[in-house]
Design an enzyme around this catalytic site. Structure first.
Site, PDB file in Angstrom:
ATOM      1  N   ASP A 134      68.667  -7.149  21.161  1.00  0.00           N
ATOM      2  CA  ASP A 134      67.699  -8.021  21.757  1.00  0.00           C
ATOM      3  C   ASP A 134      68.059  -9.084  22.050  1.00  0.00           C
ATOM      4  N   CYS A 188      62.993   9.873  38.160  1.00  0.00           N
ATOM      5  CA  CYS A 188      61.610   9.151  38.497  1.00  0.00           C
ATOM      6  C   CYS A 188      61.060   9.882  39.495  1.00  0.00           C
ATOM      7  N   CYS A 191      57.372   9.770  41.618  1.00  0.00           N
ATOM      8  CA  CYS A 191      56.510   9.070  40.797  1.00  0.00           C
ATOM      9  C   CYS A 191      56.205   7.492  41.188  1.00  0.00           C
ATOM     10  N   CYS A 194      53.933   3.791  37.014  1.00  0.00           N
ATOM     11  CA  CYS A 194      53.972   2.536  36.461  1.00  0.00           C
ATOM     12  C   CYS A 194      53.624   1.399  37.616  1.00  0.00           C
ATOM     13  N   CYS A 198      50.081  -1.400  37.056  1.00  0.00           N
ATOM     14  CA  CYS A 198      50.350  -2.669  36.724  1.00  0.00           C
ATOM     15  C   CYS A 198      49.191  -3.720  37.200  1.00  0.00           C
ATOM     16  N   CYS A 214      54.189 -10.686  34.795  1.00  0.00           N
ATOM     17  CA  CYS A 214      54.179  -9.841  33.622  1.00  0.00           C
ATOM     18  C   CYS A 214      53.304 -10.261  32.696  1.00  0.00           C
ATOM     19  N   CYS A 241      52.089  -6.078  26.529  1.00  0.00           N
ATOM     20  CA  CYS A 241      51.339  -5.144  27.467  1.00  0.00           C
ATOM     21  C   CYS A 241      52.158  -3.696  27.564  1.00  0.00           C
ATOM     22  N   CYS A 244      52.591   0.156  31.796  1.00  0.00           N
ATOM     23  CA  CYS A 244      53.703   0.847  32.475  1.00  0.00           C
ATOM     24  C   CYS A 244      54.180   1.768  31.828  1.00  0.00           C
ATOM     25  N   CYS A 248      53.768   6.749  31.695  1.00  0.00           N
ATOM     26  CA  CYS A 248      55.026   7.397  32.261  1.00  0.00           C
ATOM     27  C   CYS A 248      54.758   8.979  31.704  1.00  0.00           C
TER      28      CYS A 248
HETATM   29  C1  B12 Z   1      63.872 -10.716  29.172  1.00  0.00           C
HETATM   30  C2  B12 Z   1      63.171  -9.510  28.642  1.00  0.00           C
HETATM   31  C3  B12 Z   1      61.836  -9.162  28.674  1.00  0.00           C
HETATM   32  C4  B12 Z   1      61.001  -9.842  29.903  1.00  0.00           C
HETATM   33  C5  B12 Z   1      61.470  -9.497  31.335  1.00  0.00           C
HETATM   34  C6  B12 Z   1      61.486  -8.100  31.265  1.00  0.00           C
HETATM   35  C7  B12 Z   1      62.687  -7.272  32.069  1.00  0.00           C
HETATM   36  N1  B12 Z   1      61.897  -6.231  32.782  1.00  0.00           N
HETATM   37  O1  B12 Z   1      63.676  -7.739  32.536  1.00  0.00           O
HETATM   38  C8  B12 Z   1      59.787  -9.664  29.430  1.00  0.00           C
HETATM   39  C9  B12 Z   1      59.233 -10.741  28.590  1.00  0.00           C
HETATM   40  C10 B12 Z   1      58.784  -9.595  30.759  1.00  0.00           C
HETATM   41  C11 B12 Z   1      59.785  -8.323  28.671  1.00  0.00           C
HETATM   42  C12 B12 Z   1      58.876  -7.525  28.447  1.00  0.00           C
HETATM   43  C13 B12 Z   1      59.020  -6.166  27.927  1.00  0.00           C
HETATM   44  N2  B12 Z   1      60.042  -5.821  27.080  1.00  0.00           N
HETATM   45 CO1  B12 Z   1      61.435  -6.769  27.253  1.00  0.00          CO
HETATM   46  N3  B12 Z   1      63.377  -7.697  27.005  1.00  0.00           N
HETATM   47  C14 B12 Z   1      64.090  -8.545  27.700  1.00  0.00           C
HETATM   48  C15 B12 Z   1      65.358  -8.615  27.325  1.00  0.00           C
HETATM   49  C16 B12 Z   1      65.629  -9.831  26.282  1.00  0.00           C
HETATM   50  C17 B12 Z   1      66.333  -9.091  28.580  1.00  0.00           C
HETATM   51  C18 B12 Z   1      65.904  -8.159  29.694  1.00  0.00           C
HETATM   52  C19 B12 Z   1      66.996  -8.676  30.930  1.00  0.00           C
HETATM   53  O2  B12 Z   1      68.035  -8.877  30.948  1.00  0.00           O
HETATM   54  N4  B12 Z   1      66.196  -8.735  32.171  1.00  0.00           N
HETATM   55  C20 B12 Z   1      66.813  -9.142  33.183  1.00  0.00           C
HETATM   56  C21 B12 Z   1      66.469  -8.123  34.366  1.00  0.00           C
HETATM   57  C22 B12 Z   1      66.940  -8.531  35.799  1.00  0.00           C
HETATM   58  O3  B12 Z   1      67.417  -7.053  33.908  1.00  0.00           O
HETATM   59  P1  B12 Z   1      66.924  -5.519  33.980  1.00  0.00           P
HETATM   60  O4  B12 Z   1      65.355  -5.294  33.959  1.00  0.00           O
HETATM   61  O5  B12 Z   1      67.810  -4.686  33.097  1.00  0.00           O
HETATM   62  O6  B12 Z   1      66.937  -5.601  35.530  1.00  0.00           O
HETATM   63  C23 B12 Z   1      67.572  -4.526  36.320  1.00  0.00           C
HETATM   64  C24 B12 Z   1      66.786  -3.786  37.139  1.00  0.00           C
HETATM   65  O7  B12 Z   1      65.908  -4.807  37.606  1.00  0.00           O
HETATM   66  C25 B12 Z   1      67.840  -3.413  37.984  1.00  0.00           C
HETATM   67  N5  B12 Z   1      67.643  -2.684  39.520  1.00  0.00           N
HETATM   68  C26 B12 Z   1      67.238  -3.425  40.424  1.00  0.00           C
HETATM   69  N6  B12 Z   1      67.209  -2.852  41.605  1.00  0.00           N
HETATM   70  C27 B12 Z   1      67.461  -1.580  41.199  1.00  0.00           C
HETATM   71  C28 B12 Z   1      67.327  -0.812  41.949  1.00  0.00           C
HETATM   72  C29 B12 Z   1      67.779   0.738  41.153  1.00  0.00           C
HETATM   73  C30 B12 Z   1      67.761   1.912  42.314  1.00  0.00           C
HETATM   74  C31 B12 Z   1      68.108   0.750  39.927  1.00  0.00           C
HETATM   75  C32 B12 Z   1      68.350   1.846  39.419  1.00  0.00           C
HETATM   76  C33 B12 Z   1      68.124  -0.483  39.162  1.00  0.00           C
HETATM   77  C34 B12 Z   1      67.637  -1.521  39.926  1.00  0.00           C
HETATM   78  O8  B12 Z   1      69.071  -3.941  38.066  1.00  0.00           O
HETATM   79  C35 B12 Z   1      68.885  -4.961  37.259  1.00  0.00           C
HETATM   80  C36 B12 Z   1      70.145  -5.315  36.423  1.00  0.00           C
HETATM   81  O9  B12 Z   1      70.412  -4.134  35.915  1.00  0.00           O
HETATM   82  C37 B12 Z   1      65.884  -7.035  26.723  1.00  0.00           C
HETATM   83  C38 B12 Z   1      66.872  -7.248  25.698  1.00  0.00           C
HETATM   84  C39 B12 Z   1      68.347  -7.532  26.372  1.00  0.00           C
HETATM   85  N7  B12 Z   1      68.958  -8.137  25.486  1.00  0.00           N
HETATM   86  O10 B12 Z   1      68.408  -6.697  27.165  1.00  0.00           O
HETATM   87  C40 B12 Z   1      64.340  -6.782  26.119  1.00  0.00           C
HETATM   88  C41 B12 Z   1      63.867  -5.348  26.312  1.00  0.00           C
HETATM   89  C42 B12 Z   1      64.033  -4.882  27.850  1.00  0.00           C
HETATM   90  N8  B12 Z   1      62.436  -5.509  26.166  1.00  0.00           N
HETATM   91  C43 B12 Z   1      62.045  -4.376  25.730  1.00  0.00           C
HETATM   92  C44 B12 Z   1      60.650  -3.950  25.542  1.00  0.00           C
HETATM   93  C45 B12 Z   1      60.084  -3.074  24.744  1.00  0.00           C
HETATM   94  C46 B12 Z   1      59.556  -4.795  26.469  1.00  0.00           C
HETATM   95  C47 B12 Z   1      58.072  -4.598  26.336  1.00  0.00           C
HETATM   96  C48 B12 Z   1      57.739  -2.961  26.615  1.00  0.00           C
HETATM   97  C49 B12 Z   1      57.345  -5.194  25.405  1.00  0.00           C
HETATM   98  C50 B12 Z   1      56.015  -5.012  25.620  1.00  0.00           C
HETATM   99  N9  B12 Z   1      55.358  -3.921  25.392  1.00  0.00           N
HETATM  100  O11 B12 Z   1      55.053  -6.085  25.961  1.00  0.00           O
HETATM  101  C51 B12 Z   1      57.877  -4.989  27.983  1.00  0.00           C
HETATM  102  C52 B12 Z   1      58.028  -4.196  29.091  1.00  0.00           C
HETATM  103  C53 B12 Z   1      57.841  -5.036  30.540  1.00  0.00           C
HETATM  104  C54 B12 Z   1      58.650  -4.435  31.509  1.00  0.00           C
HETATM  105  N10 B12 Z   1      57.909  -3.605  32.504  1.00  0.00           N
HETATM  106  O12 B12 Z   1      59.802  -4.503  31.725  1.00  0.00           O
HETATM  107  C55 B12 Z   1      63.063  -3.485  25.432  1.00  0.00           C
HETATM  108  C56 B12 Z   1      63.141  -2.217  26.389  1.00  0.00           C
HETATM  109  C57 B12 Z   1      63.483  -0.911  25.670  1.00  0.00           C
HETATM  110  C58 B12 Z   1      63.763   0.111  26.782  1.00  0.00           C
HETATM  111  N11 B12 Z   1      63.357   1.320  26.482  1.00  0.00           N
HETATM  112  O13 B12 Z   1      64.303  -0.123  27.726  1.00  0.00           O
HETATM  113  C59 B12 Z   1      64.309  -4.326  25.280  1.00  0.00           C
HETATM  114  C60 B12 Z   1      65.544  -3.497  25.948  1.00  0.00           C
HETATM  115  C61 B12 Z   1      64.574  -4.933  23.932  1.00  0.00           C
HETATM  116  C62 B12 Z   1      64.990  -3.823  22.887  1.00  0.00           C
HETATM  117  N12 B12 Z   1      66.203  -4.149  22.362  1.00  0.00           N
HETATM  118  O14 B12 Z   1      64.448  -2.658  22.664  1.00  0.00           O
HETATM  119  N13 B12 Z   1      61.038  -8.189  28.187  1.00  0.00           N
HETATM  120  S1  SF4 Z   2      53.917  -4.712  30.912  1.00  0.00           S
HETATM  121 FE1  SF4 Z   2      52.054  -4.785  31.872  1.00  0.00          FE
HETATM  122  S2  SF4 Z   2      52.037  -6.442  33.074  1.00  0.00           S
HETATM  123 FE2  SF4 Z   2      54.354  -6.009  32.663  1.00  0.00          FE
HETATM  124  S3  SF4 Z   2      55.090  -4.848  34.277  1.00  0.00           S
HETATM  125 FE3  SF4 Z   2      54.376  -3.334  32.726  1.00  0.00          FE
HETATM  126  S4  SF4 Z   2      52.104  -2.919  33.276  1.00  0.00           S
HETATM  127 FE4  SF4 Z   2      52.719  -4.787  34.415  1.00  0.00          FE
HETATM  128  S1  SF4 Z   3      55.942   6.167  35.453  1.00  0.00           S
HETATM  129 FE1  SF4 Z   3      58.041   6.823  34.504  1.00  0.00          FE
HETATM  130  S2  SF4 Z   3      58.816   8.608  35.736  1.00  0.00           S
HETATM  131 FE2  SF4 Z   3      57.034   7.196  36.874  1.00  0.00          FE
HETATM  132  S3  SF4 Z   3      58.182   5.746  38.342  1.00  0.00           S
HETATM  133 FE3  SF4 Z   3      57.675   4.857  36.441  1.00  0.00          FE
HETATM  134  S4  SF4 Z   3      59.353   5.194  35.123  1.00  0.00           S
HETATM  135 FE4  SF4 Z   3      59.515   6.590  36.712  1.00  0.00          FE
END
Ligand code: B12
Ligand code: SF4
Ligand code: SF4
Length: 371
Positions: A134, A188, A191, A194, A198, A214, A241, A244, A248
């Site tokens: 992380d 996915c 579907c 998620c 939100c 978020c 939160c 989402c 799933c």
């Molecule tokens: C910053 C961060 C957050 C931020 C931003 C979340 C985000 N989605 O990036 C915030 C605070 C919102 C957050 C929330 C949560 N987080 Co967080 N977070 C991180 C962290 C530190 C970095 C993530 C990152 O680099 N984000 C930047 C974005 C740009 O990266 P990305 O999501 O990978 O983006 C990709 C997609 O957008 C994709 N993409 C864009 N367009 C397209 C199109 C297609 C077709 C495809 C395939 C992909 C794609 O490309 C981007 C680059 O690959 C990681 C740990 C780590 N070091 O990686 C944990 C991590 C992602 N978090 C985690 C968790 C558990 C959560 C929460 C569930 C916690 C909670 N219950 O509140 C929520 C989930 C919210 C959500 N829907 O994402 C876990 C996720 C585990 C998993 N199974 O994936 C991680 C990996 C921590 C861990 N070590 O377990 N988090």
């Molecule tokens: S964690 Fe909650 S607020 Fe954030 S993207 Fe998922 S459903 Fe939306």
């Molecule tokens: S709810 Fe799960 S299966 Fe459905 S679009 Fe989101 S990540 Fe994919």
């Protein structure tokens, strides 16, 4: 030992240590993900998380983080809950803490197991190792998505066919050149569950998240005042939160976590929101010792609780919220005003404002008084 025997042995050892998923990823730059991360930062979607821009180049390339590494061993560990976190949204007077934060801090728990695996690997197969979970500048989801562990779902988190969405990720970087996985395909399909659920419309498009919208970001990472437009939508979610993830459909394959460390502490499950109102710094540190929640500190936590109370409709809480109008923290005072505005009648609120607003000097709190 042959490459495939070594991979199998690593997998067995990882499972013995409590990991539920193991994958093997390459270390090369991820050009597509680097570009997407750039777009995310260029659009300002990281909000306050300035470190995302600062570490941009290192984040998109495991080899830039450590150029001697040859393989990233991706580890997943399930924290699937036994109960439905969406059902807890209905209990408006109760504090809803996201599932990942109800037990012990996963950073400590996952890191402990990663270190055990890394130590064993050096003893068994030599080579050098580094472990990450992380906090390091690794794009953990895109790296994991290069393995059979799972794919990045439309909610952007990694989904596993067998474990669903409730999965923590961690990595062991090694100088051993192990053969790499064929990545899991995206399952996915059509579907959109998620995206649809939100509460703050945080997904501009499928697979991308605007973190600024978020609730997880707003309640955990955001240090300032939570913008008014998101407060009602937060409901009783006071830390993170899960909506989402919880919705799933792949979670129907997820067995509840075997890890006792991730089981919910009873005092963090459906506690009354008002029970958290009187926390001072020392009390906060005591209640949240060993929990990831301690990281946000008392003021931000009480800020979130006050929003929950404002959304609860619990008018009985008014006298206790009023006390917080004299709190030293403007974050707390501002949300005490907002909560009172939501809970009181117009005339009650006007009377409280007449008594308290003249002694207020903080511009953001004064803005809340103006409504
Ligand atoms: C910053 C961060 C957050 C931020 C931003 C979340 C985000 N989605 O990036 C915030 C605070 C919102 C957050 C929330 C949560 N987080 Co967080 N977070 C991180 C962290 C530190 C970095 C993530 C990152 O680099 N984000 C930047 C974005 C740009 O990266 P990305 O999501 O990978 O983006 C990709 C997609 O957008 C994709 N993409 C864009 N367009 C397209 C199109 C297609 C077709 C495809 C395939 C992909 C794609 O490309 C981007 C680059 O690959 C990681 C740990 C780590 N070091 O990686 C944990 C991590 C992602 N978090 C985690 C968790 C558990 C959560 C929460 C569930 C916690 C909670 N219950 O509140 C929520 C989930 C919210 C959500 N829907 O994402 C876990 C996720 C585990 C998993 N199974 O994936 C991680 C990996 C921590 C861990 N070590 O377990 N988090
Ligand atoms: S964690 Fe909650 S607020 Fe954030 S993207 Fe998922 S459903 Fe939306
Ligand atoms: S709810 Fe799960 S299966 Fe459905 S679009 Fe989101 S990540 Fe994919």
């Amino acid at each position: 030992m042959s490459n495939s025997d070594l991979r199998r042995t690593i997998e067995e050892k990882a499972r013995d240590l409590g990991f539920d998923a193991v994958g093997f990823a390459p270390v090369e730059t991820l050009p597509r993900d680097r570009d997407r991360l750039r777009d995310f930062v260029a659009a300002g979607q990281q909000g306050d998380m300035g470190w995302m821009a600062e570490t941009l180049d290192r984040r998109s390339s495991p080899s830039a983080l450590w150029n001697e590494a040859k393989t990233v061993i991706v580890l997943g560990i399930s924290y699937a809950p036994a109960t439905d976190s969406l059902a807890d949204l209905k209990n408006k007077d109760r504090a809803l803490i996201s599932v990942y934060a109800r037990g012990k801090d996963y950073h400590d728990e996952v890191k402990k197991r990663l270190k055990q695996l890394a130590r064993w690997l050096v003893e068994t197969a030599a080579g050098d190792v580094k472990v990450f979970v992380d906090t390091a500048p690794v794009m953990e989801k895109p790296v994991a998505a290069r393995t059979r562990v799972g794919w990045q779902g439309k909610h952007t988190n990694l989904v596993s066919r067998t474990l669903g969405s409730w999965l923590f990720l961690g990595e062991v970087f090694t100088t051993l050149d192990l053969s790499k996985d064929t990545p899991e395909a995206d399952h996915c399909g059509s579907c959109t569950a998620c995206q649809d659920i939100c509460p703050t419309a945080a997904f501009p498009t499928p697979y991308t998240l605007d973190a600024r919208r978020c609730i997880s970001y707003l309640t955990i990472e955001h240090k300032g005042h939570i913008p008014a437009e998101f407060r009602s939508a937060m409901g009783n979610r006071i830390y993170g939160c899960d909506d989402c993830l919880a919705v799933c459909p792949w979670n129907k394959f997820a067995a509840r976590t075997k890890e006792t460390a991730f089981l919910p502490r009873p005092e963090l499950t459906a506690q009354k929101l008002t029970d958290y109102l009187d926390l001072d710094d020392a009390g906060f540190r005591e209640v949240f010792r060993g929990s990831p929640i301690k990281r946000i500190g008392r003021d931000r936590f009480v800020r979130n609780v006050l929003i929950g109370i404002g959304n609860s409709g619990e008018a009985d809480a008014v006298p206790r919220v009023e006390v917080l109008l004299r709190d030293p923290s403007p974050l707390v005072r501002a949300m005490a005003v907002w909560a009172l505005y939501k809970l009181c009648s117009e005339s009650e609120f006007a009377a409280i404002r007449a008594e308290h607003s003249p002694s207020e000097s903080d511009p953001a709190v004064l803005t809340e008084w103006k409504g």
